[in-house]
Design a protein around this motif. Structure first.
Motif, PDB file in Angstrom:
ATOM      1  N   PHE A  19     158.392  41.902 -29.481  1.00  0.00           N
ATOM      2  CA  PHE A  19     157.445  40.355 -29.258  1.00  0.00           C
ATOM      3  C   PHE A  19     157.026  40.739 -30.630  1.00  0.00           C
ATOM      4  CE2 PHE A  19     158.562  40.195 -24.954  1.00  0.00           C
ATOM      5  CZ  PHE A  19     158.021  38.880 -24.757  1.00  0.00           C
ATOM      6  N   GLY A  20     155.739  39.896 -30.990  1.00  0.00           N
ATOM      7  CA  GLY A  20     155.102  39.484 -32.444  1.00  0.00           C
ATOM      8  C   GLY A  20     155.437  38.733 -33.599  1.00  0.00           C
ATOM      9  N   ALA A  21     154.571  37.916 -34.091  1.00  0.00           N
ATOM     10  CA  ALA A  21     155.070  37.598 -34.977  1.00  0.00           C
ATOM     11  C   ALA A  21     154.491  37.954 -36.390  1.00  0.00           C
ATOM     12  CB  ALA A  21     154.972  36.086 -35.057  1.00  0.00           C
ATOM     13  N   GLY A  22     153.192  39.173 -36.055  1.00  0.00           N
ATOM     14  CA  GLY A  22     152.728  38.988 -37.347  1.00  0.00           C
ATOM     15  C   GLY A  22     153.274  40.654 -37.998  1.00  0.00           C
ATOM     16  N   GLU A  76     169.903  43.747 -35.771  1.00  0.00           N
ATOM     17  CA  GLU A  76     168.516  42.901 -35.268  1.00  0.00           C
ATOM     18  C   GLU A  76     168.812  43.108 -33.373  1.00  0.00           C
ATOM     19  OE1 GLU A  76     166.966  39.091 -34.811  1.00  0.00           O
ATOM     20  OE2 GLU A  76     168.419  39.554 -36.594  1.00  0.00           O
ATOM     21  N   GLY A  77     167.148  43.403 -33.257  1.00  0.00           N
ATOM     22  CA  GLY A  77     166.786  43.129 -32.500  1.00  0.00           C
ATOM     23  C   GLY A  77     166.932  42.349 -30.888  1.00  0.00           C
ATOM     24  N   TRP A  78     165.750  41.824 -30.336  1.00  0.00           N
ATOM     25  CA  TRP A  78     166.119  40.923 -29.349  1.00  0.00           C
ATOM     26  C   TRP A  78     164.399  39.410 -29.968  1.00  0.00           C
ATOM     27  CZ3 TRP A  78     169.778  38.157 -27.509  1.00  0.00           C
ATOM     28  CH2 TRP A  78     168.963  37.708 -25.808  1.00  0.00           C
ATOM     29  N   SER A  79     164.721  38.737 -30.103  1.00  0.00           N
ATOM     30  CA  SER A  79     163.688  37.645 -30.205  1.00  0.00           C
ATOM     31  C   SER A  79     163.342  36.887 -29.201  1.00  0.00           C
ATOM     32  CB  SER A  79     163.883  37.254 -31.645  1.00  0.00           C
ATOM     33  OG  SER A  79     162.589  36.036 -32.248  1.00  0.00           O
ATOM     34  N   TRP A  80     161.564  36.862 -29.197  1.00  0.00           N
ATOM     35  CA  TRP A  80     161.585  35.415 -27.992  1.00  0.00           C
ATOM     36  C   TRP A  80     160.809  34.225 -28.702  1.00  0.00           C
ATOM     37  CZ3 TRP A  80     162.424  36.231 -23.369  1.00  0.00           C
ATOM     38  CH2 TRP A  80     163.052  37.767 -22.649  1.00  0.00           C
ATOM     39  N   HIS A  81     161.249  33.305 -27.795  1.00  0.00           N
ATOM     40  CA  HIS A  81     159.949  32.570 -28.633  1.00  0.00           C
ATOM     41  C   HIS A  81     158.965  32.151 -27.686  1.00  0.00           C
ATOM     42  CE1 HIS A  81     162.086  33.261 -32.270  1.00  0.00           C
ATOM     43  NE2 HIS A  81     163.628  33.113 -31.608  1.00  0.00           N
ATOM     44  N   VAL A  82     158.311  31.166 -27.785  1.00  0.00           N
ATOM     45  CA  VAL A  82     157.468  29.818 -27.291  1.00  0.00           C
ATOM     46  C   VAL A  82     158.226  28.596 -27.324  1.00  0.00           C
ATOM     47  CG1 VAL A  82     155.150  28.436 -26.700  1.00  0.00           C
ATOM     48  CG2 VAL A  82     155.270  31.504 -27.236  1.00  0.00           C
ATOM     49  N   ALA A  83     158.847  28.117 -26.531  1.00  0.00           N
ATOM     50  CA  ALA A  83     159.629  26.848 -25.695  1.00  0.00           C
ATOM     51  C   ALA A  83     158.988  25.485 -27.043  1.00  0.00           C
ATOM     52  CB  ALA A  83     159.907  26.051 -25.194  1.00  0.00           C
ATOM     53  N   ASP A  84     158.081  25.381 -26.935  1.00  0.00           N
ATOM     54  CA  ASP A  84     156.620  24.798 -27.323  1.00  0.00           C
ATOM     55  C   ASP A  84     155.260  25.012 -28.290  1.00  0.00           C
ATOM     56  OD1 ASP A  84     155.714  22.027 -28.576  1.00  0.00           O
ATOM     57  OD2 ASP A  84     156.050  21.069 -26.958  1.00  0.00           O
ATOM     58  N   ARG A 130     147.943  24.871 -24.709  1.00  0.00           N
ATOM     59  CA  ARG A 130     146.898  24.586 -24.091  1.00  0.00           C
ATOM     60  C   ARG A 130     147.165  24.818 -22.640  1.00  0.00           C
ATOM     61  NH1 ARG A 130     148.740  19.611 -27.368  1.00  0.00           N
ATOM     62  NH2 ARG A 130     150.203  19.349 -25.385  1.00  0.00           N
ATOM     63  N   VAL A 131     148.164  25.953 -22.649  1.00  0.00           N
ATOM     64  CA  VAL A 131     148.235  26.481 -21.184  1.00  0.00           C
ATOM     65  C   VAL A 131     147.234  27.652 -20.909  1.00  0.00           C
ATOM     66  CG1 VAL A 131     150.001  27.801 -20.005  1.00  0.00           C
ATOM     67  CG2 VAL A 131     151.031  26.123 -21.565  1.00  0.00           C
ATOM     68  N   PRO A 132     146.158  27.141 -19.943  1.00  0.00           N
ATOM     69  CA  PRO A 132     145.568  28.919 -20.135  1.00  0.00           C
ATOM     70  C   PRO A 132     146.361  30.187 -19.604  1.00  0.00           C
ATOM     71  CG  PRO A 132     145.161  26.792 -18.246  1.00  0.00           C
ATOM     72  CD  PRO A 132     146.639  27.192 -18.911  1.00  0.00           C
ATOM     73  N   THR A 133     146.024  30.937 -20.470  1.00  0.00           N
ATOM     74  CA  THR A 133     146.626  32.772 -20.379  1.00  0.00           C
ATOM     75  C   THR A 133     145.013  33.509 -20.163  1.00  0.00           C
ATOM     76  OG1 THR A 133     146.170  32.592 -22.571  1.00  0.00           O
ATOM     77  CG2 THR A 133     147.958  31.916 -21.239  1.00  0.00           C
ATOM     78  N   HIS A 134     145.072  33.852 -18.582  1.00  0.00           N
ATOM     79  CA  HIS A 134     143.787  34.429 -18.389  1.00  0.00           C
ATOM     80  C   HIS A 134     144.327  35.935 -17.951  1.00  0.00           C
ATOM     81  CE1 HIS A 134     141.280  31.057 -17.018  1.00  0.00           C
ATOM     82  NE2 HIS A 134     143.202  30.264 -16.576  1.00  0.00           N
ATOM     83  N   SER A 135     146.003  36.506 -17.988  1.00  0.00           N
ATOM     84  CA  SER A 135     145.872  37.591 -18.278  1.00  0.00           C
ATOM     85  C   SER A 135     146.890  37.645 -18.887  1.00  0.00           C
ATOM     86  CB  SER A 135     146.652  38.324 -16.546  1.00  0.00           C
ATOM     87  OG  SER A 135     147.553  37.947 -16.253  1.00  0.00           O
ATOM     88  N   PHE A 136     148.275  39.618 -19.498  1.00  0.00           N
ATOM     89  CA  PHE A 136     148.985  39.630 -20.265  1.00  0.00           C
ATOM     90  C   PHE A 136     150.416  39.174 -19.642  1.00  0.00           C
ATOM     91  CE2 PHE A 136     151.239  42.678 -22.757  1.00  0.00           C
ATOM     92  CZ  PHE A 136     150.972  42.013 -23.549  1.00  0.00           C
ATOM     93  N   ALA A 137     149.695  38.900 -18.362  1.00  0.00           N
ATOM     94  CA  ALA A 137     151.306  37.814 -17.995  1.00  0.00           C
ATOM     95  C   ALA A 137     151.290  36.729 -17.800  1.00  0.00           C
ATOM     96  CB  ALA A 137     151.110  38.973 -15.981  1.00  0.00           C
ATOM     97  N   ASP A 138     149.790  35.933 -17.875  1.00  0.00           N
ATOM     98  CA  ASP A 138     150.645  34.511 -18.929  1.00  0.00           C
ATOM     99  C   ASP A 138     150.608  34.187 -19.576  1.00  0.00           C
ATOM    100  OD1 ASP A 138     149.666  33.552 -16.090  1.00  0.00           O
ATOM    101  OD2 ASP A 138     147.543  33.752 -17.083  1.00  0.00           O
ATOM    102  N   VAL A 139     150.575  35.272 -20.766  1.00  0.00           N
ATOM    103  CA  VAL A 139     150.866  35.848 -22.276  1.00  0.00           C
ATOM    104  C   VAL A 139     152.701  35.546 -21.853  1.00  0.00           C
ATOM    105  CG1 VAL A 139     150.804  36.203 -24.398  1.00  0.00           C
ATOM    106  CG2 VAL A 139     148.525  36.329 -23.060  1.00  0.00           C
ATOM    107  N   ILE A 140     153.274  36.930 -21.570  1.00  0.00           N
ATOM    108  CA  ILE A 140     154.199  36.830 -21.046  1.00  0.00           C
ATOM    109  C   ILE A 140     154.988  35.992 -20.923  1.00  0.00           C
ATOM    110  CG2 ILE A 140     156.358  38.729 -21.180  1.00  0.00           C
ATOM    111  CD1 ILE A 140     154.603  39.798 -22.554  1.00  0.00           C
ATOM    112  N   LEU A 155     155.194  32.726 -21.003  1.00  0.00           N
ATOM    113  CA  LEU A 155     154.885  31.716 -21.699  1.00  0.00           C
ATOM    114  C   LEU A 155     156.425  31.605 -22.428  1.00  0.00           C
ATOM    115  CD1 LEU A 155     151.961  30.845 -23.425  1.00  0.00           C
ATOM    116  CD2 LEU A 155     152.711  29.439 -22.024  1.00  0.00           C
ATOM    117  N   PHE A 156     156.559  33.216 -23.035  1.00  0.00           N
ATOM    118  CA  PHE A 156     157.713  33.124 -23.456  1.00  0.00           C
ATOM    119  C   PHE A 156     159.405  33.436 -22.758  1.00  0.00           C
ATOM    120  CE2 PHE A 156     154.942  35.127 -26.275  1.00  0.00           C
ATOM    121  CZ  PHE A 156     155.228  34.808 -27.546  1.00  0.00           C
TER     122      PHE A 156
END
Length: 402
Positions: free
Chosen positions: A10-13, A59-67, A73-83, A85-86
Motif C-alpha cells: 500500500f501507499g503511493a509515496g 510485481e507484488g500487488w497494488s490497491w487503488h481507490v476507485a474514485d 469526501r468519505v469520513p475516515t475515523h480509523s485505519f479500518a476506514d482507510v483500508i 476505501l481500497f
C-alpha cells in the motif's frame, strides 16, 4: 547467504520503498540475496535497480481507490476506514491479493521477509516465516487492541468505523483459515510483525498517545545539516516534490512561476519530458528524486505533499515549508509540522484562486516563519542521535541467526 524479500503493498509515496532499500543495501553488503516486490513495478523498478544493482524486482500487488475524488469526501475515523476505501472488504479482491503474495513467497522462498505497509503478505505468511515490519506511525497502528481514532485529537471511534474493523477482521480470518493460519485477535495485528520498527518523530505519530513500544528516528532520510538563517540564503532556489496525481500540482506550478526564483522539482509518477511541457521557465525538472541533503540547507522554501520523510528533512535543514496534503495521512503530518510554526498548509479545494500562490509569497516574505524554521532545525538537531538503521539491521540478523 540468506534469501531476503523486501515487500511493499500500500501507499503511493517513495518513503516506503526508501526504508526498504536502506535496509536491503546493508544486507546485500553482508552477502545476502535481495528480492524486492513492489506495486507498480514499471514505475518503481528503476529506483530499486539504481539503489540495489542486480536485485530482482517482482510485481507484488497494488490497491487503488476507485474514485480518489470521492474518497477524499468519505469520513475516515480509523485505519479500518482507510483500508476499506481500497476495497479491502471485498473477498474476491483480497483473495486475489493473497494469492499473488503466496505466489511471490513460493517463487522467492525467503529466509526473511522485510515488509513495509504490506498487510496481505502478513495475512498469508506462516508463523514460522521470520518477518520484520517497517513503517511510519500512520501505517503501523498499535497491535493487540482495537484500532484507536486515527485523528490524534479525536476521543473515540464511531460505530460505523468499529463495524468496518470487525468486517475486515472477519474476512481476514476466513482467508487465514483457508490457508491453515491461526486467526488474528485484532485487525491491527496485520500491520505489525515479530519484529516491528515504527520510524517517525513524536509530532507526526497519530497513535503517540496509544503506543506502548518506543519509536525510531526515520532513517530513510539522511542526517541533514541545518543551513544558514533563511534571511542569509538570498536568491537561492526553492525545492518542489509532488506526485503526478496531486490535485494541487497545477496550482504549485503557477505559484513557482509567480515567485521568479529557480525551482528544483521532482514529480514522481510522470516522465520528466511530460513535466517539462507544463513547467514554468524558472523550474528545473529532475529525472530522479532530489538530493535533499545538498539542496535543502540552501533552499528558500520547500513545497511538498506532507510526506513524513520530506517534512522531517525540511525540519532538519531549517527551511520554511509549504505543504499541500491531499489525504488524511498527510493532513496529520501537516498538523504536526505546523506545531513547529515553520510551515503553512493549503487544505482548500484544488483550483482555489491564489491559495497556493499566496501561501508561497508568505513563506518567502515573512520573517517569523524564517525564524521558526531555524528554531525547528535547532530543536530537532539537539535530539539524541540514534542509529535506527543499525537497530533494524540487527533485528534482521537476529532473525536470520547471524
Amino acid at each position: 547467504m540468506a534469501r531476503v524479500l523486501l515487500a511493499w503493498e500500500f501507499g503511493a509515496g517513495l518513503g516506503h520503498l526508501n526504508r526498504l532499500i536502506a535496509v536491503g543495501r546493508r544486507l546485500a553488503e553482508a552477502g545476502h540475496a535481495i528480492t524486492v516486490a513492489v506495486p507498480r513495478r514499471a514505475a518503481t523498478a528503476p529506483i530499486v535497480e539504481r539503489s540495489l544493482p542486480g536485485t530482482t524486482v517482482l510485481e507484488g500487488w497494488s490497491w487503488h481507490v476507485a474514485d480518489a475524488a470521492t474518497a477524499r469526501r468519505v469520513p475516515t475515523h480509523s485505519f479500518a476506514d482507510v483500508i476499506w476505501l481500497f476495497g479491502y472488504y471485498k473477498e474476491d479482491a483480497l483473495a486475489a491479493a493473497a494469492e499473488r503474495w503466496r505466489a511471490v513467497l513460493a517463487e522467492v522462498k525467503p529466509d526473511l521477509v522485510i515488509a513495509d505497509f504490506a498487510p496481505t503478505l502478513a495475512l498469508v505468511a506462516g508463523a514460522d516465516l521470520p518477518r520484520v515490519v517497517l513503517g511510519n506511525g500512520y501505517t503501523v497502528p498499535p497491535p493487540g487492541r482495537p484500532l484507536p481514532p486515527l485523528r490524534p485529537w479525536a476521543r473515540a471511534v464511531p460505530k460505523e468505523s468499529a463495524a468496518h474493523e470487525r468486517q475486515l477482521l472477519d474476512l481476514a480470518n476466513r482467508l487465514r483459515r483457508r490457508y491453515g493460519q491461526a486467526p488474528l485477535r485484532h485487525f491491527a495485528d496485520l500491520f505489525s510483525g515479530p519484529r516491528t520498527f515504527v520510524c517517525t518523530i513524536p509530532e507526526f505519530d497519530p497513535y503517540g498517545a496509544h503506543r506502548q513500544e518506543p519509536t525510531f528516528t526515520p532513517f530513510n532520510v539522511p542526517r541533514i545539516a541545518a543551513g544558514p538563517p533563511v534571511e542569509a540564503r538570498g536568491d537561492q532556489p526553492i525545492a518542489l516534490y509532488l506526485p503526478a496525481n496531486h490535485p494541487h500540482l497545477r496550482d504549485a506550478f503557477a505559484a513557482v512561476a509567480d515567485c521568479n526564483l529557480l525551482c528544483h522539482a521532482y514529480v514522481s509518477g510522470m516522465a520528466p519530458e511530460v513535466v517539462a511541457k507544463h513547467a514554468p521557465p524558472n523550474m528545473a525538472v529532475h529525472r530522479k528524486p532530489l538530493d535533499l541533503g545538498t539542496l535543502l540547507p540552501k533552499a528558500r522554501a520547500l513545497i511538498h505533499h506532507a510526506g513524513l520523510a520530506t517534512a522531517y528533512a525540511g525540519l532538519q535543514a531549517g527551511v520554511p515549508q509549504l505543504v499541500l496534503p491531499a489525504n488524511l495521512e498527510h493532513a496529520i503530518t501537516a498538523r504536526g509540522l505546523e506545531g513547529f510554526e515553520a510551515a503553512l498548509s493549503v487544505l482548500s479545494a484544488p483550483g482555489t484562486p491564489g491559495a497556493v500562490e499566496g501561501a508561497l509569497r508568505r513563506l518567502l516574505g515573512e520573517r517569523a516563519l524564517w525564524d521558526a524554521a531555524g528554531a525547528a532545525a535547532r530543536a530537532v538537531g539537539a535530539r539524541p542521535v540514534v542509529d535506527s538503521l543499525a537497530a533494524v539491521v540487527a533485528g534482521c540478523r537476529d532473525l536470520l541467526g547471524n
